[in-house]
Every structure is written in structure tokens, then in C-alpha cells.
Write an enzyme that holds these catalytic residues in place. Structure first.
Site, mmCIF file in Angstrom:
data_model
loop_
_atom_site.group_PDB
_atom_site.id
_atom_site.type_symbol
_atom_site.label_atom_id
_atom_site.label_comp_id
_atom_site.label_asym_id
_atom_site.label_seq_id
_atom_site.Cartn_x
_atom_site.Cartn_y
_atom_site.Cartn_z
ATOM 1 N N GLY A 1 4.883 -1.415 2.328
ATOM 2 C CA GLY A 1 4.137 -0.181 2.163
ATOM 3 C C GLY A 1 5.021 1.052 2.141
ATOM 4 C CG HIS B 1 -0.219 -0.043 2.532
ATOM 5 N ND1 HIS B 1 0.244 1.072 3.190
ATOM 6 C CD2 HIS B 1 0.114 -1.100 3.302
ATOM 7 C CE1 HIS B 1 0.818 0.723 4.320
ATOM 8 N NE2 HIS B 1 0.761 -0.594 4.408
ATOM 9 C CG ASP B 2 -0.283 4.297 1.306
ATOM 10 O OD1 ASP B 2 -1.122 5.075 0.825
ATOM 11 O OD2 ASP B 2 -0.520 3.577 2.301
#
Length: 266
Positions: free
Chosen positions: A139, A121-122
Site C-alpha cells: 500500500g 491500496h492507495d
């Protein structure tokens, strides 16, 4: 002409472009966009607020856009943006962003993600990046253009990898990797510059020579890193490749650099 297998489950709200091929038992969620020419082989799941760019090809059992593996995630409408002309092989997982990381995970163009690899994520992945089998990107990471990861390599949260770097197979990377860097090991250490990659991409002998000289200045055993980086900037301020490294190091970062073991040269 769009070709959709009758066993595929596609939400009516999903946006499907021209000449898309969707194989057997695929599942497409309501907030998904598949641009022109996307190919999904059988058993692909695309969920969440996910955009898949034109001509990207996704192989069986990939899970694209499901909720991020972050216990702080509370269901916010974050996104996953995948660019054009990518290859996403079997069992690849890619997660959208989170409120704590900017709400978006972004993958560039012309990348290859081999079986079992993960984009956390991100994270931000540039163009022409290769993840070999089972590469793990945590992430909030940033991977710039033309980076290659060997099989089983892992990059820790918030890590950065500069352009044209090569990460050896099974490397555990805790710190940032400079552009053109070549790192191996668990935990990973710098072993020089990615000379093979530079030659393959058409860098001249003069460009490579300047990078090797600057590498020796930056990673010399004596003095503080900031002083050595400043010296490299003074010596090679008109060299765009060297300044790519200098600027990468001088950018604000959340962790240190992967450095050579004592006595290693480029």
C-alpha cells in the site's frame, strides 16, 4: 459491437462502453465503469468503485476492485482507476484506496501485470510499467513510468521507484529506488544503472555517460548524501536526466534510498 456471455452477471447500474467483450462467469458490480473496447476473459470479477480504461484486457480469475487488504478499512467509498491499453493477467489483484491514503489507487496506461501480481491500496503506478509474475506492491507506493519488476519482487509500504528503474527478480525492496536505478537482492541493493533499459528506449551515449558520472558522484563513499546530491546538481544542473535523479532524492520521502554496496560502480 459489445459481446456479453449469457453466464456473466452484470449489475444493471454498471456502465459498459462500446465494443466491450465480457466472457463466461464474469461478475461486474454496480459501481463499475468499463470503457470502450475493454476485454474480460472468463471468471473475472470487477467490484467496488472501479474504472477500467479503454482497450484494457483482463484474464481469468483476476480480482479487481475488492475491498483493500487493510484492517483499518471501514467501507469508505474509495476508488480504483485503471488506465487504457493495459494487460492484466491471471490471478492479479488490485485494491482501491483508503481514507488514510487519499481514497484512490491509480494505474496508468500501457502497463502489463503478469500472473499473480498485486497492486496494493492507495498506490500510484505510472505508464508503461511491467510487473512480472507474482510481483507484490504494498500500500501507499509510487511507481513511476517505464519501471520493470522482475518476478517475485516486492516493494514495501510507502516505497517509491523512479522512472526507468529495473527491480531484479526476487528482490525485497525496503527503500526508495532512484530513476534509472538497477537493484537486486533481498534486501535489495543498488548495482548500477539500468543501462539495457536506457539503450532500448533510445537514450544517447552522451545521456548515459552523464548519468553514470552523476551516479558516481551521488554514491561516492565519502561525504554526506545531501552534499553529494548538491554537488551533482551543481555539475549537471542543465542535464534533465541527472536532475530527474536529483529531484527524486530531494523530494520528501518516508524512507531512505536503496544504495550500492561499498565499492560498486555504475
Amino acid at each position: 459491437m459489445t459481446d456479453i456471455h449469457p453466464t456473466a452477471i452484470i449489475d444493471p447500474a454498471a456502465r459498459i462502453g462500446a465494443n466491450v467483450r465480457i466472457g463466461a462467469f464474469c461478475t461486474i458490480g454496480p459501481n463499475v465503469v468499463l470503457d470502450d473496447g475493454v476485454v474480460l476473459h472468463s471468471h473475472v470479477v470487477v467490484a467496488g468503485h472501479t474504472t477500467v480504461g479503454a482497450r484494457t484486457e483482463i484474464f481469468p480469475f483476476a480480482s479487481i476492485g475488492h475491498a483493500p487488504q487493510d484492517l483499518k478499512f471501514k467501507g469508505e467509498e474509495s476508488t480504483l482507476e485503471i488506465g487504457t491499453d493495459n494487460i492484466i493477467r491471471e490471478n492479479v489483484t488490485m485494491n482501491p484506496g483508503t481514507e488514510g491514503g487519499g481514497m484512490v489507487t491509480r494505474v496508468g496506461n500501457h502497463c502489463a501485470f503478469l500472473a499473480g501480481s498485486h497492486v496494493g491500496h492507495d498506490s500510484k503506478v505510472g505508464d508503461y510499467v511491467v510487473f512480472s509474475n507474482n510481483v507484490m506492491l504494498a500500500g501507499h507506493c509510487t511507481v513511476e513510468d517505464y519501471v520493470i519488476f522482475g518476478g517475485g519482487a516486492a516493494l514495501q509500504q510507502f516505497g517509491r521507484v523512479g522512472k526507468h528503474a529495473f527491480i531484479g527478480g526476487m528482490s525485497g525492496v525496503e527503500n526508495d529506488v532512484i530513476p534509472f536505478g538497477l537493484v537486486i537482492g533481498n534486501r535489495a541493493h543498488m548495482v548500477g544503472l539500468n543501462l539495457v533499459g536506457m539503450k532500448r528506449r533510445g537514450f544517447t551515449r552522451q545521456q548515459i555517460s552523464a548519468l553514470r558520472e552523476a551516479y558516481d558522484v551521488i554514491f561516492a563513499p565519502e561525504g554526506a548524501l545531501r552534499d553529494r546530491v548538491a554537488k551533482a546538481a551543481d555539475l549537471y544542473g542543465d542535464n534533465p536526466e541527472v536532475m530527474m535523479i536529483v529531484n527524486f532524492i530531494q523530494d520528501e520521502a518516508s524512507r531512505g534510498l536503496v544504495v550500492p554496496k561499498q565499492g560498486q560502480a555504475a
